[in-house]
Design an enzyme around this catalytic site. Structure first.
Site, PDB file in Angstrom:
ATOM      1  N   LYS A  12       0.841  -1.205   0.000  1.00  0.00           N
ATOM      2  CA  LYS A  12       0.000   0.000   0.000  1.00  0.00           C
ATOM      3  C   LYS A  12       0.875   1.255   0.000  1.00  0.00           C
ATOM      4  O   LYS A  12       0.568   2.247  -0.647  1.00  0.00           O
ATOM      5  CB  LYS A  12      -0.909   0.028   1.240  1.00  0.00           C
ATOM      6  CG  LYS A  12      -2.127  -0.863   1.117  1.00  0.00           C
ATOM      7  CD  LYS A  12      -3.112  -0.615   2.246  1.00  0.00           C
ATOM      8  CE  LYS A  12      -4.264  -1.596   2.219  1.00  0.00           C
ATOM      9  NZ  LYS A  12      -5.136  -1.498   3.386  1.00  0.00           N
ATOM     10  N   ASP A  69      -9.708   1.935   3.820  1.00  0.00           N
ATOM     11  CA  ASP A  69     -10.452   0.766   4.277  1.00  0.00           C
ATOM     12  C   ASP A  69     -11.190   0.234   3.063  1.00  0.00           C
ATOM     13  O   ASP A  69     -11.781   0.997   2.303  1.00  0.00           O
ATOM     14  CB  ASP A  69     -11.430   1.126   5.394  1.00  0.00           C
ATOM     15  CG  ASP A  69     -11.890  -0.134   6.109  1.00  0.00           C
ATOM     16  OD1 ASP A  69     -11.033  -0.871   6.620  1.00  0.00           O
ATOM     17  OD2 ASP A  69     -13.107  -0.403   6.127  1.00  0.00           O
ATOM     18  N   TYR A 152      -9.522 -11.665  -2.310  1.00  0.00           N
ATOM     19  CA  TYR A 152     -10.569 -12.290  -3.124  1.00  0.00           C
ATOM     20  C   TYR A 152     -10.310 -12.140  -4.632  1.00  0.00           C
ATOM     21  O   TYR A 152     -11.180 -12.452  -5.447  1.00  0.00           O
ATOM     22  CB  TYR A 152     -11.936 -11.683  -2.771  1.00  0.00           C
ATOM     23  CG  TYR A 152     -12.301 -11.827  -1.302  1.00  0.00           C
ATOM     24  CD1 TYR A 152     -12.925 -12.979  -0.836  1.00  0.00           C
ATOM     25  CD2 TYR A 152     -12.003 -10.819  -0.384  1.00  0.00           C
ATOM     26  CE1 TYR A 152     -13.252 -13.117   0.502  1.00  0.00           C
ATOM     27  CE2 TYR A 152     -12.317 -10.948   0.963  1.00  0.00           C
ATOM     28  CZ  TYR A 152     -12.946 -12.096   1.400  1.00  0.00           C
ATOM     29  OH  TYR A 152     -13.261 -12.243   2.728  1.00  0.00           O
ATOM     30  N   ARG A 179      -9.376   0.735  -5.336  1.00  0.00           N
ATOM     31  CA  ARG A 179      -8.340   1.523  -4.667  1.00  0.00           C
ATOM     32  C   ARG A 179      -7.716   2.535  -5.618  1.00  0.00           C
ATOM     33  O   ARG A 179      -7.459   3.672  -5.268  1.00  0.00           O
ATOM     34  CB  ARG A 179      -7.277   0.597  -4.063  1.00  0.00           C
ATOM     35  CG  ARG A 179      -6.454   1.262  -2.976  1.00  0.00           C
ATOM     36  CD  ARG A 179      -5.588   0.289  -2.208  1.00  0.00           C
ATOM     37  NE  ARG A 179      -6.367  -0.743  -1.547  1.00  0.00           N
ATOM     38  CZ  ARG A 179      -6.516  -1.987  -2.010  1.00  0.00           C
ATOM     39  NH1 ARG A 179      -5.902  -2.376  -3.100  1.00  0.00           N
ATOM     40  NH2 ARG A 179      -7.264  -2.851  -1.369  1.00  0.00           N
TER      41      ARG A 179
HETATM   42  P1  IMP Z   1      -8.551  -3.654   5.147  1.00  0.00           P
HETATM   43  O1  IMP Z   1      -7.075  -3.810   5.051  1.00  0.00           O
HETATM   44  O2  IMP Z   1      -9.097  -3.584   6.519  1.00  0.00           O
HETATM   45  O3  IMP Z   1      -9.042  -2.546   4.280  1.00  0.00           O
HETATM   46  O4  IMP Z   1      -9.175  -5.033   4.606  1.00  0.00           O
HETATM   47  C1  IMP Z   1      -9.460  -5.190   3.285  1.00  0.00           C
HETATM   48  C2  IMP Z   1      -9.808  -6.655   2.992  1.00  0.00           C
HETATM   49  O5  IMP Z   1     -10.706  -6.639   1.869  1.00  0.00           O
HETATM   50  C3  IMP Z   1      -8.582  -7.453   2.538  1.00  0.00           C
HETATM   51  O6  IMP Z   1      -8.031  -8.198   3.570  1.00  0.00           O
HETATM   52  C4  IMP Z   1      -9.170  -8.348   1.445  1.00  0.00           C
HETATM   53  O7  IMP Z   1      -9.743  -9.487   2.030  1.00  0.00           O
HETATM   54  C5  IMP Z   1     -10.283  -7.508   0.863  1.00  0.00           C
HETATM   55  N1  IMP Z   1      -9.778  -6.690  -0.276  1.00  0.00           N
HETATM   56  C6  IMP Z   1      -9.656  -5.343  -0.320  1.00  0.00           C
HETATM   57  N2  IMP Z   1      -9.155  -4.935  -1.486  1.00  0.00           N
HETATM   58  C7  IMP Z   1      -8.928  -6.064  -2.192  1.00  0.00           C
HETATM   59  C8  IMP Z   1      -8.391  -6.294  -3.496  1.00  0.00           C
HETATM   60  O8  IMP Z   1      -7.982  -5.394  -4.241  1.00  0.00           O
HETATM   61  N3  IMP Z   1      -8.330  -7.578  -3.875  1.00  0.00           N
HETATM   62  C9  IMP Z   1      -8.752  -8.616  -3.103  1.00  0.00           C
HETATM   63  N4  IMP Z   1      -9.234  -8.463  -1.875  1.00  0.00           N
HETATM   64  C10 IMP Z   1      -9.337  -7.187  -1.414  1.00  0.00           C
END
Ligand code: IMP
Length: 196
Positions: A12, A69, A152, A179
């Site tokens: 990121k 998020d 996913y 994103r």
């Molecule tokens: P965060 O880091 O709390 O925002 O969690 C985001 C979660 O959503 C990740 O752990 C993935 O399971 C899912 N996710 C978010 N963006 C993506 C992506 O671009 N590809 C696949 N899964 C994603």
């Protein structure tokens, strides 16, 4: 200008620097800013959780902080896993386990339409907040395909490309992803803010 990224994910950090360096903005890690906190994501929306993370790191570091998020919202599951995407099925599962659970929970269900959502929030020490949302529509494949990406990606199918996110290069994914879109919208808002 320096922003602290409220995340421990080096991918990121690179993605943000690639896009925001053009504005003369440098994004540094929590470690670079001497911060090490785990923010509980207690919100029920992407906006709330993104704000919680950015706010906590801004307060701990005294510097402007940026957080994202994100998650997957599936229509036939009433928007699940949504803000719980990273924790779907509980702590014991990895990315593949969560993906299998998703396919299992969708068995026999229609429609298979879904979207990825990302909300990026930046909190400044003077109380100012900038936030931007990006979405990417798609469908959930019946079985995983492709080796790239994370989470996913192997089951998130983009109809107009006829490929899953995991079958795209990083550049192809960033060009259409939730994103990527949130970041582009955020970049425009940050540029306006900096030129105020
Ligand atoms: P965060 O880091 O709390 O925002 O969690 C985001 C979660 O959503 C990740 O752990 C993935 O399971 C899912 N996710 C978010 N963006 C993506 C992506 O671009 N590809 C696949 N899964 C994603």
């Amino acid at each position: 200008m320096k922003l602290v990224l409220a995340s421990k994910n080096p991918k990121k950090l690179k993605e943000l620097n690639d896009i925001l360096s053009r504005l003369g903005v440098e994004v540094c890690s929590e470690a670079d800013a001497g911060v090490d906190i785990d923010v509980e994501e207690t919100g029920t929306t992407f906006e709330e959780n993104s704000l919680l993370k950015a706010q906590a790191v801004m307060e701990a570091s005294g510097l402007p902080a940026i957080a994202d998020d994100s998650g997957l919202c599936v229509d036939c599951l009433n928007g699940a896993p949504g803000v719980y995407s990273a924790r779907y099925g509980g702590e014991g599962l990895d990315d593949m386990g969560r993906t299998r659970l998703l396919l299992e929970n969708m068995r026999g269900q229609m429609p298979r339409s879904a979207k990825f959502v990302s909300v990026i929030t930046c909190c400044f020490p003077n109380g100012d907040v900038i936030s931007a949302r990006g979405e990417c529509p798609g469908t959930i494949a019946f079985a995983p395909q492709g080796e790239g990406g994370f989470g996913y990606d192997p089951v998130f199918f983009v109809p107009h490309l006829k490929k899953t996110f995991a079958q795209l290069t990083a550049e192809e994914k960033n060009a259409i992803s939730h994103r990527g879109r949130a970041l582009e919208a955020f970049k425009v808002k940050l540029e306006e803010y900096l030129n105020k």
